[in-house]
Design a protein around this motif. Structure first.
Motif, short mmCIF file in Angstrom:
data_model
loop_
_atom_site.label_atom_id
_atom_site.label_comp_id
_atom_site.label_asym_id
_atom_site.label_seq_id
_atom_site.Cartn_x
_atom_site.Cartn_y
_atom_site.Cartn_z
N ALA A 45 0.81 -1.21 0.00
CA ALA A 45 0.00 0.00 0.00
C ALA A 45 0.84 1.26 0.00
N PHE A 46 1.95 1.26 0.76
CA PHE A 46 2.76 2.48 0.91
C PHE A 46 4.10 2.40 0.20
N GLY A 47 4.38 1.30 -0.49
CA GLY A 47 5.65 1.14 -1.20
C GLY A 47 5.48 0.91 -2.67
N LEU A 48 5.05 -0.28 -3.03
CA LEU A 48 4.98 -0.65 -4.45
C LEU A 48 3.94 0.15 -5.22
N ILE A 49 2.76 0.30 -4.66
CA ILE A 49 1.71 1.04 -5.39
C ILE A 49 2.11 2.49 -5.62
#
Length: 320
Positions: A45-49
């Motif tokens: 949610a807070f890295g890849l996306i």
């Protein structure tokens, strides 16, 4: 004539084939996957996306409110010819060099002193590590007072020895020296603890053998300590490169009141505008989120390039 008894055949041993165990899948280990799932969900949610969205956004024009407009590679072509972006790269590299090399030297000297200390080792470690966990904003405010032109501690020391005052936060090189000094003070203790951990892995027998061979402290350091600390030095240099090239809070807080421009201007003449400051200026001052995403990916490539260069230089010295 005696008869020869017939040889008996040895019994045939049939090996038992173990039964094929059914594969244990998600139903069996679901509780283990559930235990580690929060990390991966948060990373998604807070890295890849966000990373994927920033790459997608870099190919569009968007002001943050309206609809996106496809731009293709035009923003990257503009980025390559953007003189302000190249100026921010040059500023960042200069500040990184002014901060990193003195910091590594001081950290290594501090680590050697801590390693040879007899009393209060833990107290010294806490004292040297404290700056790295102190709020950068608070430290930058303090350093802004220290480097003040009229009432700063540095200029007071210069006047005490008969030298003229320096407008540290209003001249190009003064700004860079002030930012680099802040970064050096902040990260010297952290890296000293890392060097100390590396020093404690070196066997004491090597130092004893060096003393028997007649090596002095300087020869022991360069011929025993430094070669065995090369992996630790590589780690410190790469981490310092990554953090130094992404400097933002230090110049932003230190120079926010020195120019009649935006918060992310980097002081007079943009002398302290680092790459990340330029990214924030384009994104939040100009509301150009598409071009800001392209700048962010340009910063990523610069950081990766410098990390690879530093790693390769130390690897070649190690092979030699």
């Amino acid at each position: 004539m005696a008869t020869v008894p017939a040889l008996e055949k040895p019994p045939v041993v049939v090996a038992e084939i173990p039964a094929v165990q059914p594969r244990k899948g998600l139903r069996t280990y679901w509780h283990l996957y559930a235990a580690i799932s929060p990390f991966y969900l948060l990373f998604l949610a807070f890295g890849l996306i966000p990373v994927g969205f920033s790459l997608y956004l870099s190919f569009h024009r968007w002001d943050g409110l309206g609809s996106m407009e496809w731009a293709g590679l035009s923003q990257y072509r503009y980025l390559v010819g953007d003189s302000d972006f190249w100026q921010s790269i040059a500023t960042t590299i200069v500040i990184w060099a002014l901060a990193t090399f003195p910091m590594i030297f001081l950290a290594m000297v501090t680590a050697v002193m801590l390693n040879s200390a007899v009393r209060l080792k833990n107290a010294y470690r806490v004292a040297f590590f404290l700056p790295s966990v102190t709020s950068v904003v608070a430290v930058a405010i303090v350093f802004g007072s220290v480097f003040s032109t009229n009432f700063g501690l540095v200029n007071a020391l210069l006047q005490a020895v008969g030298l003229d005052q320096v407008a540290w936060l209003n001249t190009p090189w003064g700004i860079k020296v002030a930012i680099a000094t802040l970064m050096t003070w902040q990260w010297t203790g952290y890296n000293a603890i890392i060097f100390l951990a590396g020093l404690q892995t070196i066997p004491g027998e090597l130092y004893e053998a060096a003393r028997i061979d007649g090596a002095g402290p300087v020869q022991t350091f360069f011929r025993v300590t430094l070669p065995l600390l090369r992996p630790t030095l590589l780690f410190v240099l790469v981490v310092s490169t990554v953090t130094g090239l992404q400097s933002f809070s230090e110049p932003q807080v230190l120079l926010q009141n020195t120019a009649n421009e935006s918060t992310f201007s980097g002081g007079p003449g943009h002398s302290g505008r680092t790459m990340v400051l330029y990214f924030f200026q384009q994104t939040f001052d100009n509301n150009d989120f598409g071009y800001g995403a392209a700048v962010a990916w340009g910063i990523f490539l610069v950081v990766v390039l410098f990390s690879i260069i530093n790693w390769r230089l130390l690897q070649r010295r190690d092979e030699a």
